[in-house]
Each structure stands twice: as structure tokens, then as C-alpha cells.
Design a protein around this motif. Sequence first.
Motif, PDB file in Angstrom:
ATOM      1  N   VAL A  66       0.927  -1.159  -0.153  1.00 49.22           N
ATOM      2  CA  VAL A  66      -0.284  -0.024   0.018  1.00 49.22           C
ATOM      3  C   VAL A  66       0.848   0.853  -0.258  1.00 49.22           C
ATOM      4  O   VAL A  66       0.668   2.083  -0.908  1.00 49.22           O
ATOM      5  CB  VAL A  66      -0.853  -0.002   1.544  1.00 49.22           C
ATOM      6  CG1 VAL A  66      -1.529   1.372   2.342  1.00 49.22           C
ATOM      7  CG2 VAL A  66      -1.974  -1.633   0.798  1.00 49.22           C
ATOM      8  N   VAL A  67       2.376   1.255   0.754  1.00 48.47           N
ATOM      9  CA  VAL A  67       3.033   2.565   1.059  1.00 48.47           C
ATOM     10  C   VAL A  67       3.502   2.404  -0.328  1.00 48.47           C
ATOM     11  O   VAL A  67       3.801   3.447  -1.227  1.00 48.47           O
ATOM     12  CB  VAL A  67       4.007   2.347   1.498  1.00 48.47           C
ATOM     13  CG1 VAL A  67       4.743   2.999   1.570  1.00 48.47           C
ATOM     14  CG2 VAL A  67       3.306   2.137   3.870  1.00 48.47           C
ATOM     15  N   VAL A  68       4.397   1.592  -1.266  1.00 42.24           N
ATOM     16  CA  VAL A  68       4.666   1.598  -2.348  1.00 42.24           C
ATOM     17  C   VAL A  68       3.997   1.702  -3.792  1.00 42.24           C
ATOM     18  O   VAL A  68       4.174   2.695  -4.757  1.00 42.24           O
ATOM     19  CB  VAL A  68       5.372   0.645  -3.180  1.00 42.24           C
ATOM     20  CG1 VAL A  68       5.805   0.647  -3.824  1.00 42.24           C
ATOM     21  CG2 VAL A  68       6.047  -0.028  -2.227  1.00 42.24           C
ATOM     22  N   PHE A  69       2.577   1.641  -3.720  1.00 38.89           N
ATOM     23  CA  PHE A  69       1.536   1.613  -5.035  1.00 38.89           C
ATOM     24  C   PHE A  69       0.358   2.165  -4.741  1.00 38.89           C
ATOM     25  O   PHE A  69      -0.243   2.518  -5.939  1.00 38.89           O
ATOM     26  CB  PHE A  69       1.814  -0.109  -5.337  1.00 38.89           C
ATOM     27  CG  PHE A  69       2.508  -0.544  -5.431  1.00 38.89           C
ATOM     28  CD1 PHE A  69       2.697  -0.543  -7.021  1.00 38.89           C
ATOM     29  CD2 PHE A  69       3.078  -1.910  -4.992  1.00 38.89           C
ATOM     30  CE1 PHE A  69       4.133  -0.697  -7.849  1.00 38.89           C
ATOM     31  CE2 PHE A  69       3.605  -2.632  -5.466  1.00 38.89           C
ATOM     32  CZ  PHE A  69       4.685  -1.986  -7.006  1.00 38.89           C
ATOM     33  N   GLN A  70      -0.016   2.939  -3.737  1.00 37.80           N
ATOM     34  CA  GLN A  70      -1.393   3.586  -3.154  1.00 37.80           C
ATOM     35  C   GLN A  70      -1.586   4.515  -3.728  1.00 37.80           C
ATOM     36  O   GLN A  70      -2.766   5.148  -5.100  1.00 37.80           O
ATOM     37  CB  GLN A  70      -1.855   3.718  -1.814  1.00 37.80           C
ATOM     38  CG  GLN A  70      -3.106   4.344  -1.664  1.00 37.80           C
ATOM     39  CD  GLN A  70      -3.949   3.405  -2.495  1.00 37.80           C
ATOM     40  OE1 GLN A  70      -4.455   2.166  -1.733  1.00 37.80           O
ATOM     41  NE2 GLN A  70      -4.883   3.051  -3.376  1.00 37.80           N
ATOM     42  N   VAL A  71      -0.724   5.776  -3.966  1.00 35.44           N
ATOM     43  CA  VAL A  71      -0.555   6.672  -4.945  1.00 35.44           C
ATOM     44  C   VAL A  71      -1.222   6.445  -6.653  1.00 35.44           C
ATOM     45  O   VAL A  71      -1.281   7.693  -7.057  1.00 35.44           O
ATOM     46  CB  VAL A  71       0.753   8.137  -4.694  1.00 35.44           C
ATOM     47  CG1 VAL A  71       0.722   8.710  -5.703  1.00 35.44           C
ATOM     48  CG2 VAL A  71       0.946   7.844  -3.189  1.00 35.44           C
ATOM     49  N   ARG A  72       0.054   5.327  -6.754  1.00 29.54           N
ATOM     50  CA  ARG A  72      -0.131   5.488  -8.939  1.00 29.54           C
ATOM     51  C   ARG A  72      -1.811   4.810  -8.784  1.00 29.54           C
ATOM     52  O   ARG A  72      -2.604   4.852  -9.865  1.00 29.54           O
ATOM     53  CB  ARG A  72       0.653   4.089  -8.865  1.00 29.54           C
ATOM     54  CG  ARG A  72       2.327   4.926  -8.357  1.00 29.54           C
ATOM     55  CD  ARG A  72       3.391   3.419  -9.628  1.00 29.54           C
ATOM     56  NE  ARG A  72       4.431   3.717  -8.464  1.00 29.54           N
ATOM     57  CZ  ARG A  72       5.765   2.807  -8.802  1.00 29.54           C
ATOM     58  NH1 ARG A  72       4.922   1.499  -9.494  1.00 29.54           N
ATOM     59  NH2 ARG A  72       6.480   2.777  -8.822  1.00 29.54           N
ATOM     60  N   PHE A  73      -2.268   4.022  -8.186  1.00 25.28           N
ATOM     61  CA  PHE A  73      -3.612   3.503  -8.515  1.00 25.28           C
ATOM     62  C   PHE A  73      -4.326   4.712  -8.663  1.00 25.28           C
ATOM     63  O   PHE A  73      -5.397   4.830  -9.098  1.00 25.28           O
ATOM     64  CB  PHE A  73      -3.959   2.151  -7.101  1.00 25.28           C
ATOM     65  CG  PHE A  73      -3.583   0.988  -7.378  1.00 25.28           C
ATOM     66  CD1 PHE A  73      -4.178  -0.033  -8.402  1.00 25.28           C
ATOM     67  CD2 PHE A  73      -1.757   0.441  -7.645  1.00 25.28           C
ATOM     68  CE1 PHE A  73      -3.891  -0.823  -9.461  1.00 25.28           C
ATOM     69  CE2 PHE A  73      -1.516  -0.641  -7.907  1.00 25.28           C
ATOM     70  CZ  PHE A  73      -2.476  -1.686  -8.132  1.00 25.28           C
ATOM     71  N   SER A  74      -4.719   5.213  -7.029  1.00 26.31           N
ATOM     72  CA  SER A  74      -5.377   6.708  -7.165  1.00 26.31           C
ATOM     73  C   SER A  74      -5.422   7.415  -8.188  1.00 26.31           C
ATOM     74  O   SER A  74      -6.226   7.760  -8.284  1.00 26.31           O
ATOM     75  CB  SER A  74      -5.026   7.461  -5.095  1.00 26.31           C
ATOM     76  OG  SER A  74      -4.874   6.827  -4.533  1.00 26.31           O
TER      77      SER A  74
END
Length: 426
Positions: free
Chosen positions: A270-278
Motif C-alpha cells: 500500500v505504501v509503495v503503490f497506493q498513489v499510482r492506483f489513486s
Amino acid sequence: MKRFGLHRALDTLGWWEVLFSRGPSRLLAFNSLVDAAGTGLALVCLPFYAIRVAHLSASELGIVLSAGGLCELIAAVPNGAAASRFGVRRFIVATKVLQACAFAGLAFATGVVPMLVLAALAGASRAGSGGLGQSLAVAVLGEQERATILGCVRALRNIGYLLSAGLGSCLLAIGGSTPLRLALLVNAASFLLGALWIGRLRLLRAGVLPERTDWSVLHDVEYLGLIACAAVFGSSLVVLTVGLPLWVMRYPQIPSWTTGCVVLVNTALVVVFQVRFSRRLDTVDRAVRAIWRSALAFAAMAGLLALTAHAPALLAVALIGIAALTLTMGELLESPSWWTLSMLLAPANRRNEYLAAFDLCWALVGIFGSALMTVVVSAGPAGWLCYGAALLAAAAAGRLLASRRAARFGGASVTEATQTSVSVPS
């Protein structure tokens, strides 16, 4: 060269650059990090303080925690109305100060009645905070940056919870009443610091406050239906904290350490990928499609956990590892999707009320999630299969409600259709 590569890697996270930028994004980012660290520390230490220092029994502690959750459920819609009436920024600052007072009081309270009153105050002040935080982000950054900053907020909150878990373990290891009181006071200080940061934010434009309090969200059946669907998806959080630990205890061939590994994997991803998905899930159409993909991932997770019931240890560990990945994929998709749907399918001139009401989904998970997850585990493999089916049903209902609601406005979102009446209260 190595340093340059490290900087590039950190920049791809999305939230690292925000922490070192200037402006409102950094204030919102630090607020989320400090708030999560303080809240997580209090969650770890409060039960020990209540029983060892405040002299509550286990049943009395349950009553106190339930009172906080119930007040959060009841106050969500009124809080949204109050935020529109007095301004979302002012309201958030005021509620943070109230939460600081509540936890400072808890640090010195003894007996069930004072603890009950202070927990109720904390719950009522916390109600609707997630939705109002989204409304505040739009008010200070604009619609274009909403998805990115919300992704940063979720990633940083996960980091804050990790930090609080380590610090809380240290305080519990020290023992005595002083470290437990200190944990609650640190949480109170985190709210005061957050109030200071939020108070420094400047709005993009001044708005006209509504002349009356509006309760129309309580009669909006479609939006309430979306909230119910989001609550079903939100139960995925209880899988990590309640469902998987109970499942491992039920089937002793599964190593107990797998639960901690799943939490670490989930948090790290979540820390690594959440911004990309958002960033990708910023329209109604994209969010609706992602909801279905999220449900498929959750259903796969449930099926994999069901297979571990009678699997040998090594195979069970492998299945749980794959289940952890599918669970995380579902969360990475569902969180920004519901953020987008809750925002874009709410009337823009009543955004605060609607977004605060959407937080009812988390209050429902807090009140009923643990009990329902216990039922799922008690039913064995069939329980997980039924849980997966419930998520698929919620996804189908959510897609239908969201599509119908957007279609009534000629393919535009409710927000776009009512843009002329937008007001951004201070």
C-alpha cells in the motif's frame, strides 16, 4: 549515481516528494502521518490503560469502545451538516481540539463513567472525518489533485500505523502507568498539531455558507445504497485484524507467524503503490470498473483462504501468501474507487454532508465487522466462500447504483451537473 537512483525510486512512491514540497499538500501529508501515528499508539495502549490503570473490567472496556463507535455512527451526518454550516476547515480544527481534550482526559480518567463520557466525545468528534478530509483537500488543492493527495494520505497513514506499533510495543515493554498515560497524551498532542496545520491552510476561494442545515442525504436512497456497498468492501480491513488470526488459531497446521507477514506485505505494498492506483481511478467510469476488479480480487482471496483449511503447512503458507497479494490488490483498487464515487456522485453544493455521511461505512465496519468476521471463520471454508459471494454482490449493486446515478445527469457526475452551485466554506 546511487544517490540519484535512490531519489528517483523515492519519487516514484508519490508521497515522498509531497513531504518535501511547499504548500498545502505537505501540511495535509504531515497531518495524516502524525494523526495515524498518534491514533495507532492510542489503539495499542488504551486497552491496557483501561484495565490496568483505570480499573475497568473486560466487559466495561467493551462498553466504552462500543459507545465511541456508536457515537461516531450517530454523529456522522450532523457533523457534515455542521461543517457546511460553519466551514469545513474551521469544523475540522474544532473537532481535532475536542479529540485532543478527550484523549488528554482519558490519560487521567479512572472508572467506567468518565471513560465512557470521554470515549463518546472522541467518537462524536471523529465522526465523518474521512469524508470531510476529502472535502478539505478539494477546497485547498482543487479537484485535479484530489486523487493524488488522498493516495498519499493513505500511504502515509500506513507508515504512521507501523511507527505507532513499534513505539507502542516499547511502551508496553517498559510497563507501569506512566508510559500508558504518555501514549494517550502523545495522541492528544498529535491532534493539536494537526489542528495547527489545518488552521494554516488557505482555501482556493471563499464560499457562501448555506442558510439552513440540510438532511437530504438521509433520504437519498441511491447514495445510502452506495454507502452500504462500501461498508461490505470495507470489511476487508477486518480480514487482517480479526479474520486471519482467528482462522490460523482454528487450523493449527497453519503457522501463526503468517498473520504478521500478511500485515507487513499488505502495508508495504500500500505504501509503495497506493498513489499510482489513486491517480488512475479519478472518474466515475474508471472507479466503477475498478470496483468489479477489486471484488474479483477479494473473492479470489476468500477462495484461497478456504483452501488452506485442510492443506499441509507448506501449501497453506503458499496459499496465504498469494491471498495476501490478492487482498492488497483489492484494497489498492477499492479505496480510491470509493473515494471517487463518494465525491463525484454527491451534490457539489452539499458535498460536506454527503462525504461525512459516506464515513458511515467505516462506522458500520467498526461496529459489526468483527462479529461478522467471527461468523465467517466459524463457518469454515463455506464461510469464506459466502464472504467472497457477498463482495461480488456488493460490487454488482454498487456498479448499478453508480451507473444509474451518473446516467441521470447525462453521463456527467452529480458534481459536474451542479458545479454552478458549488460553495467552498472556510
